[in-house]
Design an enzyme around this catalytic site. Sequence first.
Site, PDB file in Angstrom:
ATOM      1  N   GLY A  74       0.074  -3.806   4.745  1.00  0.00           N
ATOM      2  CA  GLY A  74       0.053  -5.035   4.996  1.00  0.00           C
ATOM      3  C   GLY A  74      -1.017  -6.194   5.126  1.00  0.00           C
TER       4      GLY A  74
ATOM      5  CB  THR B 212      -0.941  -0.093   1.299  1.00  0.00           C
ATOM      6  OG1 THR B 212      -2.128  -0.793   1.530  1.00  0.00           O
ATOM      7  CG2 THR B 212      -1.560   1.627   1.650  1.00  0.00           C
TER       8      THR B 212
ATOM      9  N   GLY C  74      -3.886  -7.108   5.846  1.00  0.00           N
ATOM     10  CA  GLY C  74      -5.553  -5.403   6.359  1.00  0.00           C
ATOM     11  C   GLY C  74      -6.440  -6.577   7.137  1.00  0.00           C
TER      12      GLY C  74
HETATM   13  N1  ASP Z   1      -3.530  -2.997   3.714  1.00  0.00           N
HETATM   14  C1  ASP Z   1      -4.034  -3.500   2.275  1.00  0.00           C
HETATM   15  C2  ASP Z   1      -4.489  -4.598   2.652  1.00  0.00           C
HETATM   16  O1  ASP Z   1      -4.503  -5.342   2.984  1.00  0.00           O
HETATM   17  C3  ASP Z   1      -2.272  -4.273   1.596  1.00  0.00           C
HETATM   18  C4  ASP Z   1      -0.939  -3.791   1.880  1.00  0.00           C
HETATM   19  O2  ASP Z   1      -0.409  -3.116   2.529  1.00  0.00           O
HETATM   20  O3  ASP Z   1       0.122  -4.435   1.879  1.00  0.00           O
HETATM   21  O4  ASP Z   1      -5.380  -4.522   1.391  1.00  0.00           O
END
Ligand code: ASP
Length: 327
Positions: free
Chosen positions: A241, A189, A243
């Site tokens: 990370g 993200t 979510g």
């Molecule tokens: N947080 C995001 C999600 O879970 C993905 C990420 O940040 O790695 O959609």
Amino acid sequence: MKNNRRNFISKLSLGIATIPALSLASCAQETPVETAPKKALPVIITTWDAGIVANEAALANLKSGGTSLDAVEAGVMPAEADAANQYVGIGGKPDRDGYVTLDACIMDWEGNAGSVCFVQDILHPISVARRVMEKTPHVMLVGTGARQFAIEEGFETTDLLTEQSKKDWDEWRKTSEYKPVINTENHDTIGMLAIDEKGNISGACTTSGMAFKMHGRVGDSPIIGAGLFVDNEVGGAVATGLGEAVLRTLTSFLTVEFMRNGMSPKDACKAALERLAAKHKNFKDFQVGIIALDKNGNSGGYALQGGFTFALAEDGKNEMFEAESLI
Ligand code: ASP
């Protein structure tokens, strides 16, 4: 001499501030605690490697007279438009049915917030999130409603599935048995926090979410308090990370509340991750990273696992750092 005096005042206010915290054990404090001396403003902090370019775009925006809100929107837009970035905007990896679906949110220093979830065919979901905030009585729009609103607002539709991401999806289908997999690899993200010269904090968060997720899945990134939270009296935080783990523990809100109670940005990120780890037996199997910025321009980050990087622009420098981690 001046500094000594300021430290003394900080210690004094810390002492006073802890009294209600002790007597009202479970009540959140209303008065933010001074944690460290003020930094020269502006300060911008952004998740992952794309953060350097993002910070430059945000700084340029501030220089041309933008607010921190303008800066965070402008800052994350290059990543959304970068087809080579497979975790944000165009080029994002699709869901398991081959659709690229995007999540984004934005929040300003007055507590205004806007968000879009599961939106398709729109190159800049962060700008749609801002329009939701500024032009509707709502905070969130989802799916076809968000897409329709974007089109009404003059956004063009764009095919977001690139050749490379389609190829990766084809490969995934050969072995995956159509099952979404939780690991440390298949997501990212771009999340940014900026404090401008007036001391106003804004944040932005945008992603294509977990690669090959179930159709309709929404992660933490567009959820105020999970992927992003700003309270100008205290500071802001952004998560990246897995979510699902961030959603269960409202990591960004929690980080800001830890700062409200006197923790430094880095310690607050760490404490929020300790809470998250305590609630997830499998916390060693996935990654979560958090960055935070306080109202004095102090910032920091922390991660569950090694390898989480962020870019920090302050004092005329724009540099990458690797966060410390719990594991
Ligand atoms: N947080 C995001 C999600 O879970 C993905 C990420 O940040 O790695 O959609």
